[in-house]
Design a protein around this motif. Sequence first.
Motif, PDB file in Angstrom:
ATOM      1  N   GLU A 177       0.843  -1.182   0.000  1.00  0.00           N
ATOM      2  CA  GLU A 177       0.000   0.000   0.000  1.00  0.00           C
ATOM      3  C   GLU A 177       0.884   1.240   0.000  1.00  0.00           C
ATOM      4  N   VAL A 178       0.566   2.188  -0.864  1.00  0.00           N
ATOM      5  CA  VAL A 178       1.349   3.414  -0.974  1.00  0.00           C
ATOM      6  C   VAL A 178       0.685   4.566  -0.244  1.00  0.00           C
ATOM      7  N   LEU A 179      -0.623   4.748  -0.457  1.00  0.00           N
ATOM      8  CA  LEU A 179      -1.308   5.913   0.087  1.00  0.00           C
ATOM      9  C   LEU A 179      -2.780   5.599   0.281  1.00  0.00           C
ATOM     10  N   TRP A 202      16.060  11.776 -17.250  1.00  0.00           N
ATOM     11  CA  TRP A 202      16.786  12.879 -16.626  1.00  0.00           C
ATOM     12  C   TRP A 202      15.868  14.026 -16.185  1.00  0.00           C
ATOM     13  N   ASP A 203      14.579  13.954 -16.506  1.00  0.00           N
ATOM     14  CA  ASP A 203      13.646  15.014 -16.127  1.00  0.00           C
ATOM     15  C   ASP A 203      13.187  14.849 -14.687  1.00  0.00           C
ATOM     16  N   GLU A 204      12.885  15.949 -14.025  1.00  0.00           N
ATOM     17  CA  GLU A 204      12.414  15.884 -12.639  1.00  0.00           C
ATOM     18  C   GLU A 204      11.098  15.131 -12.522  1.00  0.00           C
ATOM     19  N   ASP A 205      10.304  15.086 -13.602  1.00  0.00           N
ATOM     20  CA  ASP A 205       8.994  14.450 -13.564  1.00  0.00           C
ATOM     21  C   ASP A 205       9.064  12.938 -13.736  1.00  0.00           C
ATOM     22  N   HIS A 206      10.196  12.417 -14.148  1.00  0.00           N
ATOM     23  CA  HIS A 206      10.286  10.987 -14.438  1.00  0.00           C
ATOM     24  C   HIS A 206      10.021  10.164 -13.177  1.00  0.00           C
ATOM     25  N   GLY A 207       9.073   9.220 -13.299  1.00  0.00           N
ATOM     26  CA  GLY A 207       8.786   8.323 -12.189  1.00  0.00           C
ATOM     27  C   GLY A 207       7.922   8.914 -11.100  1.00  0.00           C
ATOM     28  N   LEU A 208       7.429  10.147 -11.282  1.00  0.00           N
ATOM     29  CA  LEU A 208       6.550  10.742 -10.288  1.00  0.00           C
ATOM     30  C   LEU A 208       5.101  10.434 -10.661  1.00  0.00           C
ATOM     31  N   LEU A 209       4.317  10.068  -9.652  1.00  0.00           N
ATOM     32  CA  LEU A 209       2.942   9.633  -9.862  1.00  0.00           C
ATOM     33  C   LEU A 209       1.974  10.788  -9.591  1.00  0.00           C
ATOM     34  N   TYR A 210       1.173  11.122 -10.609  1.00  0.00           N
ATOM     35  CA  TYR A 210       0.128  12.139 -10.466  1.00  0.00           C
ATOM     36  C   TYR A 210      -1.169  11.453 -10.044  1.00  0.00           C
ATOM     37  N   GLY A 245       7.381  10.805   2.807  1.00  0.00           N
ATOM     38  CA  GLY A 245       5.980  11.108   3.030  1.00  0.00           C
ATOM     39  C   GLY A 245       5.603  10.775   4.462  1.00  0.00           C
ATOM     40  N   PRO A 246       4.431  11.183   4.913  1.00  0.00           N
ATOM     41  CA  PRO A 246       4.052  10.986   6.316  1.00  0.00           C
ATOM     42  C   PRO A 246       3.978   9.528   6.747  1.00  0.00           C
ATOM     43  N   ASN A 247       3.741   8.606   5.803  1.00  0.00           N
ATOM     44  CA  ASN A 247       3.685   7.190   6.183  1.00  0.00           C
ATOM     45  C   ASN A 247       4.967   6.440   5.858  1.00  0.00           C
ATOM     46  N   GLY A 248       5.946   7.127   5.268  1.00  0.00           N
ATOM     47  CA  GLY A 248       7.213   6.505   4.930  1.00  0.00           C
ATOM     48  C   GLY A 248       7.179   5.614   3.713  1.00  0.00           C
ATOM     49  N   ARG A 249       6.032   5.577   2.986  1.00  0.00           N
ATOM     50  CA  ARG A 249       5.899   4.664   1.852  1.00  0.00           C
ATOM     51  C   ARG A 249       5.935   5.382   0.501  1.00  0.00           C
ATOM     52  N   TYR A 250       6.123   6.665   0.499  1.00  0.00           N
ATOM     53  CA  TYR A 250       6.296   7.435  -0.727  1.00  0.00           C
ATOM     54  C   TYR A 250       7.047   8.716  -0.383  1.00  0.00           C
ATOM     55  N   GLY A 251       7.484   9.409  -1.411  1.00  0.00           N
ATOM     56  CA  GLY A 251       8.214  10.644  -1.193  1.00  0.00           C
ATOM     57  C   GLY A 251       7.445  11.848  -1.707  1.00  0.00           C
ATOM     58  N   ILE A 252       7.836  13.023  -1.197  1.00  0.00           N
ATOM     59  CA  ILE A 252       7.258  14.279  -1.651  1.00  0.00           C
ATOM     60  C   ILE A 252       8.306  15.005  -2.487  1.00  0.00           C
ATOM     61  N   PRO A 253       8.072  15.143  -3.784  1.00  0.00           N
ATOM     62  CA  PRO A 253       9.065  15.809  -4.644  1.00  0.00           C
ATOM     63  C   PRO A 253       9.368  17.226  -4.160  1.00  0.00           C
ATOM     64  N   ARG A 254      10.635  17.563  -4.078  1.00  0.00           N
ATOM     65  CA  ARG A 254      11.022  18.887  -3.596  1.00  0.00           C
ATOM     66  C   ARG A 254      10.557  19.989  -4.534  1.00  0.00           C
ATOM     67  N   SER A 255      10.320  19.636  -5.793  1.00  0.00           N
ATOM     68  CA  SER A 255       9.883  20.640  -6.769  1.00  0.00           C
ATOM     69  C   SER A 255       8.381  20.886  -6.740  1.00  0.00           C
ATOM     70  N   GLY A 263       1.883  24.674   6.704  1.00  0.00           N
ATOM     71  CA  GLY A 263       0.456  24.442   6.778  1.00  0.00           C
ATOM     72  C   GLY A 263      -0.149  23.845   5.532  1.00  0.00           C
ATOM     73  N   ALA A 264       0.647  23.613   4.504  1.00  0.00           N
ATOM     74  CA  ALA A 264       0.144  23.046   3.253  1.00  0.00           C
ATOM     75  C   ALA A 264       0.707  21.646   3.055  1.00  0.00           C
ATOM     76  N   LEU A 265      -0.053  20.799   2.380  1.00  0.00           N
ATOM     77  CA  LEU A 265       0.431  19.466   2.039  1.00  0.00           C
ATOM     78  C   LEU A 265       1.440  19.574   0.905  1.00  0.00           C
ATOM     79  N   GLY A 266       2.602  19.036   1.115  1.00  0.00           N
ATOM     80  CA  GLY A 266       3.624  19.075   0.073  1.00  0.00           C
ATOM     81  C   GLY A 266       3.264  18.243  -1.137  1.00  0.00           C
ATOM     82  N   GLU A 267       2.314  17.301  -0.988  1.00  0.00           N
ATOM     83  CA  GLU A 267       1.910  16.445  -2.101  1.00  0.00           C
ATOM     84  C   GLU A 267       1.135  17.205  -3.184  1.00  0.00           C
ATOM     85  N   ILE A 268       0.588  18.364  -2.859  1.00  0.00           N
ATOM     86  CA  ILE A 268      -0.312  19.059  -3.785  1.00  0.00           C
ATOM     87  C   ILE A 268       0.464  19.655  -4.958  1.00  0.00           C
TER      88      ILE A 268
END
Length: 671
Positions: A177-179, A202-210, A245-255, A263-268
């Motif tokens: 389970e991821v999220l 090589w792009d920052e978006d590679h492998g990031l899940l929307y 991420g808060p559950n340790g099972r995914y990351g929050i992209p710095r970009s 006060g904001a969710l970094g995932e947004i």
Amino acid sequence: MLSALFVPIASAQDAPVADPLPTPGQSGIGLELTEVARLPASQPVPPPTDTRLRRYNRINYLGELPDGSGRLFVPDMNDTLYLLDGGTQHAYLDLGAAVGPDFHNHRGLGSGFGFAAFHPDFGRNGKFYTVHTETGAALTDKEPDLPSPVEDEVHGVITEWTAADPRADLFAGARREVLRVGYASFIHGFQEIGFNPTARWWDEDHGLLYIAAGDGGIGVNTTVPQDLALPQGKILRIDPAGTDGPNGRYGIPRSNPFARKAGALGEIYAYGMRDPYRFSWDAGGSHRMFMGHIGEKAVDAVYEIRKGANLGWSEREAQWEYRRGDPSCGVFPLPADDAKHGYTYPVTGFDHNRLASARPCADSGNALMGGFVYRGTKIPSLHGRYIYGEGVKGLVFTADERSLRTGRPFVESREVMVYSGGQRTTLPALAGDPRVDLRFGQDAEGELYVLAKANGKVWKVTGARTFASCASGHDFVSGATSARSWEPVTPSLWQFPGREVVLAQPGAARPGPRRPFEYAVLRKGPEFGSVQVDASVRLDTPVAESNRDVVVVFGYRSDTEFYYAHLSSDNKIYPHNGIFVVNNADRLRLDHQWDAARSVGAAPAVTDTDWHRVRVRHCAGTGEIAVYVDGSRHPLMTAVDKTFSSGRVGFGSFDNIGRLRDLRVQGKGVR
């Protein structure tokens, strides 16, 4: 380029906008659909009470595995992920069985196995991701990873699956389970998930899940979609390979745009959404991201999604003000100070055209299905067109990608026709049901697919054609303005001063079937089979008078056997502004644009006393008829009818006056 529709941004009137957008006109484009598969029948368990869930199955997307195998994948929301390998179907994963008794698919249109997305490196790492909904013990035994605004009725869950052998046609491997996110109701939960297919390693978006996360159905009465501390009503972007991420099972992209905002969710990634149902990236151009958004009660729209964008819901519905609790359930003109909010407004879309008899806040029965910019190679005429649709009735629309730019004027979409086996049809006819439940898909080559839950079928878009594009022949008549070239019904009402043919006095109703009162038939030249009629026409009846019209006659065989195009300033009653046939009976309306339930047709063809260019094309073999006005490459009216395959042309009116000049008739003479 499609014409732009300028939408007013302010108004002194504090009243709902009666008709936010014009009905999309015809594009003149037809898509040839070829059936390629029918997935197995399935049903939610237990049987649902909502009849909208009782479909042949609930297939909702088609994509291609990014491993070079050419295999396509299709998720069925009821439980199963299928692979299509040429003509062979494989049940790849029974997600419902894998999840167990908490799997929920029988209440809520988005419930069940919502979506699947394969990692761009699936061929190497075997990873793919799914969305599903859970109820039952999950609501007490499992905690959401991100906050919920109220008590949860359902959980949306994103799972990572790792295939032991990515080449296998049956899944075997591991999952985690991821999220998990809680939602306040059974609607507007997790919708699409996906990877940007244009991103390179090589792009920052590679492998990031929307992740398209709906508002849980409560944005209508709350500001949840505007709250950056909550995930509902947002597009999220996460790194499934990360751990911060808060559950340790995914990351929050710095970009991510709010990764460092207190006060904001970094995932947004973007926010202010009601039901962000489908998104895609343009494989060409500047690789922009587009999203189809299902509105509340008035407007569904397509947005260009940019990092940090706020689409405005639930302060805005599309490019209008939304007022929570307003009994009209309508939309309002924007306030004068709207610019200070910085909302992102849509690039195209359609309104709901609610019937006057409908309750103001009832479900309008519309749902925009986001699609794709066509960048395939098999159908050059579609290149650069964004293809999307209305899912319930199965309508397909298009707009030019180059014109779809945030900050530019809203673009009017146009409807696309559907063909099968070379014959014009409709998706309700192909699906065998007036409720189509249309969805779109795309393969790795950029070729498009159409799916219907109504009968579980998948069609590939295998071609495109221009409506009424038959060769009209090389016989022609022009310069026919003398009295000897014409045969009027009542000669005393006509004048032939030289360059014009003038109906100088209005005609009167005659015995026999209801038909134009007065017209003149062109007797110069032959009868024509397939024909193209070009002329300039003018309505001389003053604008102040109602029900003004002129008609262009074609396929004329006798006084009670012919077609005519009715060009009018009024489009709200049956006899006006359409294509008609008179066949020894009262005129019968033929055009596709007439909406009998709303009593409205195509946009008025003539609204003034200026000259207007008119073109009428009639293809005798197919029966296709198209009417164009003022040089538009898009037909104002279209029809298909094979009653008359040949005849003469003419000009006239019911009970008005007008004139014609610059006539040219070209076609296949019938002698």
